[in-house]
Enzyme design. Structure first.
Site, PDB file in Angstrom:
ATOM      1  NE  ARG A   1      -4.308  -1.442  -0.055  1.00 39.37           N
ATOM      2  CZ  ARG A   1      -4.232  -2.486  -0.941  1.00 39.37           C
ATOM      3  NH1 ARG A   1      -3.316  -2.866  -1.752  1.00 39.37           N
ATOM      4  NH2 ARG A   1      -5.580  -3.213  -0.736  1.00 39.37           N
TER       5      ARG A   1
ATOM      6  CD  GLU B   1      -2.158   3.598  -6.020  1.00 35.56           C
ATOM      7  OE1 GLU B   1      -3.437   3.166  -6.345  1.00 35.56           O
ATOM      8  OE2 GLU B   1      -1.365   3.170  -5.493  1.00 35.56           O
TER       9      GLU B   1
ATOM     10  CG  HIS C   1      -2.428  -0.300  -7.073  1.00 28.99           C
ATOM     11  ND1 HIS C   1      -2.971   0.371  -6.234  1.00 28.99           N
ATOM     12  CD2 HIS C   1      -2.538  -1.513  -6.747  1.00 28.99           C
ATOM     13  CE1 HIS C   1      -3.304  -0.418  -5.231  1.00 28.99           C
ATOM     14  NE2 HIS C   1      -3.053  -1.651  -5.530  1.00 28.99           N
TER      15      HIS C   1
ATOM     16  N   GLY D   1      -0.608  -7.053  -9.340  1.00 30.13           N
ATOM     17  CA  GLY D   1      -1.367  -8.261  -9.159  1.00 30.13           C
ATOM     18  C   GLY D   1      -2.461  -8.269 -10.470  1.00 30.13           C
TER      19      GLY D   1
END
Length: 381
Positions: free
Chosen positions: A208, A237, A254, A257
């Site tokens: 984070r 963000e 970001h 994933g």
């Protein structure tokens, strides 16, 4: 049944269509009026699910197709008896792929042997534990810090964050955002700790953004400039610090994933949770929504140094430099906020290392162990 769903959640039609009528909207644009008469809300991390959004709605189930939940007011959901589910671990393998791609790229750029480094992992949950397993299988020395787990399981095997800072060449952050309390992670790496990082340290954050003091990191990078940073997550963000972005060696929006496999796994896990909430049978098997990869196999005929073989196979599946370059390009063309979001909204197809089968000849059989440890399927002959 009406379901409001983030438009960028893949396989939503096949997974959630059997439950009712779908209304798909961009995640940042989902507002109170959109969900006033909805029965279920399915989101990703960019939608803040709180009192302002849920006020006087009839929503009875909220699902987030992500491992993180800090964008969800879970206490509010519990207070109103609203069912909730997240997808822990859904994209953990993809984040580990991201870390390995990043470290192999940096080691090539810097001319240092990746496999001889000591890696400190902060946060040993779904991602951190899998990263540790892969690194250890590769023979990389690892140290781990996770105070909540150490408190529950005992201190053996865990060290302090300050020990990691003193002893590790690479520091990887994979923590959730915890604002306060004995195990708060907000600005876990504050100015003091950032200044204590040894010259040459690689700092990678795929947890984070608020776990690092961005201004202090920018100061260290622009001042001494003697450490290397890889940031996938950022403070504020999508309005990220452009000055910090310019100083980061690998800057990505970001997406650590964001493998197709991880996204589909997240969708599938939430439809399973919704089926349980409604006491209905599951409608969809994971195999039904996961397509075959474009590159299913790769053959190595001649011997290569281990790290060169790793880079070749890693980049056949995922090259982190593509995402770094895309963010730089889109920010220049559209500005920071729009560029950041555009990269995420139009993220290209990406698969996980485990979808690639590496076939080795008798001459390259020595590479079987490292390639399998990195996460690939491996066969000989």
């Amino acid at each position: 049944m009406k379901l409001v769903i983030d438009a960028n959640i893949p396989a939503a039609d096949i997974c959630f269509g059997p439950f009712g009528t779908l209304h798909r909207l961009p995640g940042r644009e989902i507002g109170r009026a959109d969900i006033a008469d909805a029965d279920a809300l399915i989101v990703r991390s960019i939608t803040q699910v709180n009192e302002a959004l849920l006020h006087q709605s009839r929503v009875r189930f909220v699902g987030t197709c992500t491992i993180g939940t800090d964008h969800i007011d879970r206490a509010l959901l519990a207070q109103h008896g609203i069912g909730f589910a997240s997808a822990p671990g859904c994209n953990a393998e993809a984040v580990v792929d991201y870390v390995l791609s990043s470290l192999l790229t940096l080691s090539e750029q810097g001319g240092w042997p990746f496999l001889e480094r000591t890696v400190g992992i902060v946060g040993v949950g779904n991602v951190g534990s899998r990263l540790q397993q892969r690194l250890q299988a590769l023979g990389v020395e690892t140290l781990v810090c996770d105070p909540p787990r150490a408190e529950m399981e005992g201190q053996q095997g865990f060290v302090s964050l300050d020990t990691l800072i003193r002893t590790c060449d690479v520091l990887c952050l994979h923590t959730p955002l915890v604002q306060d309390g004995p195990h708060a992670t907000y600005q876990l790496l504050d100015a003091q700790r950032i200044n204590e990082l040894a010259p040459g340290t690689v700092l990678l954050n795929a947890g984070r953004g608020d776990c690092i003091d961005g201004l202090a990191l920018r100061s260290r990078l622009s001042g001494k400039g003697d450490i290397t940073a890889v940031l996938d997550v950022w403070e504020s963000e999508p309005d990220i610090d452009a000055g910090l972005r310019d100083l980061v060696t690998l800057a990505t929006p970001h997406i650590a994933g964001h493998s197709l496999d991880g996204k589909l796994r997240g969708t599938w896990m939430i439809q399973e949770a919704l089926a349980r909430q409604l006491a209905q049978p599951s409608h969809t098997a994971f195999s039904a929504i996961c397509p075959p990869p474009a590159l299913a196999s790769l053959t190595l005929q001649q011997a290569l140094p281990v790290e060169d073989a790793l880079r070749l196979c890693v980049r056949a599946v995922y090259d982190v430099r593509r995402d770094h370059d895309a963010l730089q390009r889109q920010v220049l063309q559209q500005g920071v906020r729009r560029g950041f979001d555009d990269c995420r909204a139009h993220y290209p197809l990406r698969r996980e290392f485990a979808t690639l089968k590496v076939v080795l000849s008798s001459e390259t059989e020595v590479l079987k162990g490292p390639l399998k440890a990195a996460g690939f399927q491996v066969s000989v002959g």
